[in-house]
Design a protein around this motif. Sequence first.
Motif, short mmCIF file in Angstrom:
data_model
loop_
_atom_site.label_atom_id
_atom_site.label_comp_id
_atom_site.label_asym_id
_atom_site.label_seq_id
_atom_site.Cartn_x
_atom_site.Cartn_y
_atom_site.Cartn_z
N ARG A 155 0.85 -1.20 0.00
CA ARG A 155 0.00 0.00 0.00
C ARG A 155 0.88 1.25 0.00
NH1 ARG A 155 -4.24 -1.10 -2.03
NH2 ARG A 155 -4.91 -3.17 -1.52
N ASN A 169 -2.67 4.14 2.99
CA ASN A 169 -3.93 3.80 2.34
C ASN A 169 -4.23 2.34 2.64
OD1 ASN A 169 -4.64 6.26 1.12
ND2 ASN A 169 -3.08 5.93 -0.44
N GLY A 212 -8.12 5.43 3.86
CA GLY A 212 -6.79 5.65 4.42
C GLY A 212 -6.86 6.04 5.89
#
Length: 137
Positions: free
Chosen positions: A13, A54, A76
Motif C-alpha cells: 500500500r 492507504n 486511508g
Amino acid sequence: MLAYAHSFAAWGRSAKFDVIGGYSSLSGRADVAGQTQTRDVSGWNDPRIRFSINLHGAPALTLRDIRSYRQDLIVGASLTAWVPVGQYDDQRLVNLGTNRWSLKPEIGVSQALGPWIVELIGAAQFYEDNDDFFTNR
C-alpha cells in the motif's frame, strides 16, 4: 518552516512519513485579569510527526503505472503526534510550544463519482495535561 516527507510502499500500500517543524517570533501586549502582559519571544514550535497509509485502493505504484491509474474507492488512515519540545516558559501566558503531547488519529474515505470526488474524514485529537501552565498567577 522545515519539512521532510517520504513516500514508500508498506505491505503493498502507498504510505507516507512526514515531519514538520517551525521557528516563530512573536511580540504582543494584552490585558489579563486587570494586568498588562507583554511577550517578545522567538523559538521553535512543537514539531509534528505523521504516518499515513492507504488501507484500501490506491496501491503503491511505479511512475509508469501512475499514468494509467484511475481512482475508485480509497480508505486511508493516519496518526499525527505533536512532540512537546518547542519553546516553553511556565512563567509566561503565551508560548510557542505547548508543553504537552498531542495525538490525532484520522480515517478518511475518498470515492470517485465520474468527474467528482467525494471525501469523508473522521478525526479526534487527544491532549496530555500541561501541569506547568502559567504558574505565575
